[in-house]
Scaffold this motif. Sequence first.
Motif, PDB file in Angstrom:
ATOM      1  N   ASP A 120     -10.598   1.357   5.468  1.00  0.00           N
ATOM      2  CA  ASP A 120     -10.503   2.784   5.803  1.00  0.00           C
ATOM      3  C   ASP A 120     -11.676   3.559   5.226  1.00  0.00           C
ATOM      4  O   ASP A 120     -12.216   4.470   5.867  1.00  0.00           O
ATOM      5  N   LEU A 121     -12.081   3.207   4.003  1.00  0.00           N
ATOM      6  CA  LEU A 121     -13.212   3.881   3.367  1.00  0.00           C
ATOM      7  C   LEU A 121     -14.494   3.653   4.163  1.00  0.00           C
ATOM      8  O   LEU A 121     -15.277   4.591   4.379  1.00  0.00           O
ATOM      9  N   ARG A 172       0.827  -1.209   0.000  1.00  0.00           N
ATOM     10  CA  ARG A 172       0.000   0.000   0.000  1.00  0.00           C
ATOM     11  C   ARG A 172       0.859   1.257   0.000  1.00  0.00           C
ATOM     12  O   ARG A 172       0.546   2.223  -0.711  1.00  0.00           O
ATOM     13  N   CYS A 219      -6.754   0.179  -7.969  1.00  0.00           N
ATOM     14  CA  CYS A 219      -6.935  -1.206  -7.513  1.00  0.00           C
ATOM     15  C   CYS A 219      -8.361  -1.678  -7.789  1.00  0.00           C
ATOM     16  O   CYS A 219      -8.575  -2.780  -8.306  1.00  0.00           O
ATOM     17  N   THR A 235      -4.689  -5.734  -0.863  1.00  0.00           N
ATOM     18  CA  THR A 235      -4.332  -4.336  -0.615  1.00  0.00           C
ATOM     19  C   THR A 235      -5.577  -3.467  -0.734  1.00  0.00           C
ATOM     20  O   THR A 235      -5.781  -2.529   0.044  1.00  0.00           O
ATOM     21  N   LEU A 236      -6.440  -3.791  -1.709  1.00  0.00           N
ATOM     22  CA  LEU A 236      -7.707  -3.069  -1.847  1.00  0.00           C
ATOM     23  C   LEU A 236      -8.553  -3.227  -0.596  1.00  0.00           C
ATOM     24  O   LEU A 236      -9.240  -2.281  -0.177  1.00  0.00           O
ATOM     25  N   HIS A 245      -6.734   9.110  -2.340  1.00  0.00           N
ATOM     26  CA  HIS A 245      -6.049   7.825  -2.508  1.00  0.00           C
ATOM     27  C   HIS A 245      -6.270   7.304  -3.932  1.00  0.00           C
ATOM     28  O   HIS A 245      -7.080   6.394  -4.147  1.00  0.00           O
ATOM     29  N   PHE A 266     -12.311  10.480  -0.478  1.00  0.00           N
ATOM     30  CA  PHE A 266     -11.387   9.379  -0.218  1.00  0.00           C
ATOM     31  C   PHE A 266     -10.680   8.959  -1.504  1.00  0.00           C
ATOM     32  O   PHE A 266      -9.469   8.735  -1.513  1.00  0.00           O
ATOM     33  N   ASP A 283       0.703   4.074  -2.914  1.00  0.00           N
ATOM     34  CA  ASP A 283       0.440   5.488  -2.637  1.00  0.00           C
ATOM     35  C   ASP A 283       1.573   6.375  -3.149  1.00  0.00           C
ATOM     36  O   ASP A 283       1.348   7.532  -3.514  1.00  0.00           O
ATOM     37  N   PHE A 331      -6.359   3.561  -4.594  1.00  0.00           N
ATOM     38  CA  PHE A 331      -7.604   2.847  -4.297  1.00  0.00           C
ATOM     39  C   PHE A 331      -8.438   2.713  -5.564  1.00  0.00           C
ATOM     40  O   PHE A 331      -8.985   1.640  -5.866  1.00  0.00           O
ATOM     41  N   SER A 344      -7.536  -3.306   2.383  1.00  0.00           N
ATOM     42  CA  SER A 344      -7.026  -2.320   3.333  1.00  0.00           C
ATOM     43  C   SER A 344      -7.645  -0.945   3.079  1.00  0.00           C
ATOM     44  O   SER A 344      -8.073  -0.251   4.014  1.00  0.00           O
ATOM     45  N   TYR A 345      -7.694  -0.563   1.809  1.00  0.00           N
ATOM     46  CA  TYR A 345      -8.331   0.712   1.465  1.00  0.00           C
ATOM     47  C   TYR A 345      -9.820   0.692   1.830  1.00  0.00           C
ATOM     48  O   TYR A 345     -10.355   1.672   2.358  1.00  0.00           O
TER      49      TYR A 345
END
Length: 236
Positions: free
Chosen positions: A87-88, A39, A126, A80-81, A120, A116, A43, A123, A83-84
Motif C-alpha cells: 500500500d505504501l 492487519r 512492524c 503483514t508488513l 498506520h 502513511f 490497526d 506499519f 501488506s503495508y
Amino acid sequence: MCKPQLHYHRTMSTTRTTPRQPAAARRRARELEILTATRELFDETGVRDAQIEDIARAVGVNRAIIYRHFSGKEELFALTLVSYLEDLETELAGAAAARTTPPEQLVAVVEAFVDFGVAHPAFVDCAQTLMRRPGPELLEEISESALFRLGRGIAACLARLRDVLVAGNEAGDFRVEDPRLLANHMYASGLGALQLARVGMLVGESSPGVPEIAPVSADEVRRNVVATARALAAGA
C-alpha cells in the motif's frame, strides 16, 4: 441389475464434474485470510498487544492452524508488513507521478511516507520490530520465501525514492553520491521520526542538567523530515 449400475456411474460422473479448489489455492486463500485478520487486529489494538490466539479467534481457527501456515509470530509479522509496504509503494508512486521536477517529487514522496506512517502506526511498529533483528537471526525464524517477499516489498518502496534522487542528480538539482544508500538511510531515519510523531514529545533542558518535556505535532515532524531530506539530497 443393469439400470442401478448405470445410475451409479451416472451419479459418480456428475460428482466428478464438480470442480474442487486446488490445495495450493485453498492454502493461499487461508493465508490471505490470516494476514488480513492480523492487519486488522494490528490497526485496531497495535502490534504489541496482538496475540496469536486473538488472530486465530478472528479467523475462526485454532492457533495450530496459524502455525501450519506460518513458521511463527515473526514470519506472520513480516508478511503483514509486506501488506503495508504494498500500500505504501502505491502511495509513493502516486505522489511522485503527481509532480514534475525531482525536488517537487522528493517533497511529495517524503510527505506521503510520513502521512502513511501517521495513518498506520502498526506499519511503523512492524517495520521497527523487524529492523531490530540481525539478518542471520531473522533467517532462523522466517522462511526464505517470506524473507524474499519482505525484501521485495521494501525494495519497491525504496526504488521510488531512489529513482527521484537519480533523476535529481541527472537534472543537476541534487548531489547524491549513492542514491541507494541515501534512500535506505531516509527510510530508516523516517521510521524513527514517525515514532517521535507518535510519542508527541521532545526532550530538552530548561537549564543545564534540568530536563524539560515539550510537545511536538505530527505536522512539525513532517516538515522536519522533508527539510532534512531536501538538505541531504542537495549534498548539505
